[in-house]
Design an enzyme around this catalytic site. Sequence first.
Site: not given
Length: 587
Positions: A288, A352-354
Amino acid sequence: MPPSVPAWGYRCTNSRCEKVPIGDDPAAREKAVSLSVCRLYCGDGGVIGTVWPRPTGNYQLGNDLVHVDPYKVEFQWGKVLGALGKYWDAAIERFRGQLKVRTDGEELRGGGRRMVIKVNVEGDSLVLNHGTDEGYKLTVGRIGGGDVMVTIDAANYFGARHGLETLAQLVVFDDIRMELQIVGAVEIQDAPVYSHRGLSLDTSRNYVDVASIKRTIDALAMVKMNVFHWHITDSQSWPLVIKSQPTLHTYGAYSRKEVYTAKDVQDIVEYALARGVRVVPELDAPAHVGEGWEKTNLTSCFNYQPWTKYCVEPPCGQLDPSKDKVYDVLEDIYREMNAMFTHSDVFHMGGDEVSVSCWNTSTDIQQWMKAQGWGLEEADFLKLWNHFQTNALKRLDKSLKDNRPIIMWTSRLTEEPYVDQYLDKDRYIVQIWTTGDDPKIAKLLQKGYRLIISNYDALYLDCGFAGWVQGGNNWCSPYIGWQKVYNNDLKTVAPSPQHSSQILGAEATLWTEQADTLSLDARFWPRVSALAERLWTDPSEGWQAADSRMLVHRERLVENGIAAESLQPKWCLQNEGHCPIEQGGRV
């Protein structure tokens, strides 16, 4: 010309306010009860119909009402205010403003009584954290000459401020007599069930101006929420001004005007603290990130296409953990952020969301991993992620005076076997964004982790709108109504009562791909109010028992300048109980 007085009054019948014509009889008009007064008293189980969230302790209301003059409100203090003075100045100004808007611009009848408010606070601490006692006791009585005496007792400023918020909700406008009234005898003992009661706002996908953030904090204060979690940056934009790394906002903000300076942030932090809200900063990394970072040559897969191969939404971008300069830049960011975001004892590091596929596009990263003797399998990339998290945390700690708790979103890193290897349960708090029945929640609790609940199936307020990268609806549809938010019982996610103390509370979240300054209020309110009562009161009843009070509360939000979404035709507010469909009995 509109009538000078209302044609309708109300009477309490079977714990509901029933509309009745007043007529022209002066005696009938003298006995008539306005809707606001009726709702104050008339409710199942003696619930105070105008107070949101519902008090948790014992409370008593007398039967007499006192006409009060909003311009004759005096404050007294049990001790010298000292450092609390400026915060109480803000709280008092806010209270007076709430009384002013209560009349909707109508000219009040004269002759109201004086209201004296005495505040007794034990200490002068401004520490607001998971251990702060936010309870209060509120007492209302009569003194000589018929004036009203209010006493608020609390351990600290924050509890006393909550008591003042409740007092504002006990003052109602009687539109038949054209006067403000308060119950002449009140005793309320109140304290929250959960210590973490908040909302999370993303200001990167779309910019949200400072005035709207402050308005959101005003609404949080109305319902005794105490956390504003600020997801301030993301891959789409970098609006935060970091003086030591000016290329971030110069190239990363949507425009020169759509930025947050250190002065803006500090102003918001102080504004929030005066309203009993702490601001928790989030710097989401290593994923992100994107806009603003491209000049640093420290990212991988930035804006790669097709984006679906490398991330969950465009533009993609992740920091390159193999480059030492990444941590130098992060240290600068952390140092300046911690100077801005005072009064917070936690820091949110995102996580988050790697995407493994993103890092695997970089030959530099691949070569660095091989030089460590690692392969290129998932477990190896999790080692890389841990390398980033360990070094980023070291740089964060350099600018802190304490090893404060770190919050991270649920991810592959918070799952077995990696969570045991890489995340210390005594340092890390995990914020849950998966579904409320996710079995991983119970596993984290059993391992001893503290949790903040933001399950997307009940607390993601961006769900239920049109898809923005495809047709149809967005990924987490359908729309989540206030009823589902209200019924999202946090106790049901704990495997046993012994783990319930590890659930610190919850946050409603708004990701702003499809929201901005203009749509903010309606996205949040009154749904966040439903969460507020869930976290403060933790009611055993479902939303049906709160339906009529919610309609009253929504009107109060609007009255105070919050453009809250309409829930029902106003006819339902004025004809209580005639709209909800009964299920197995009366709603």
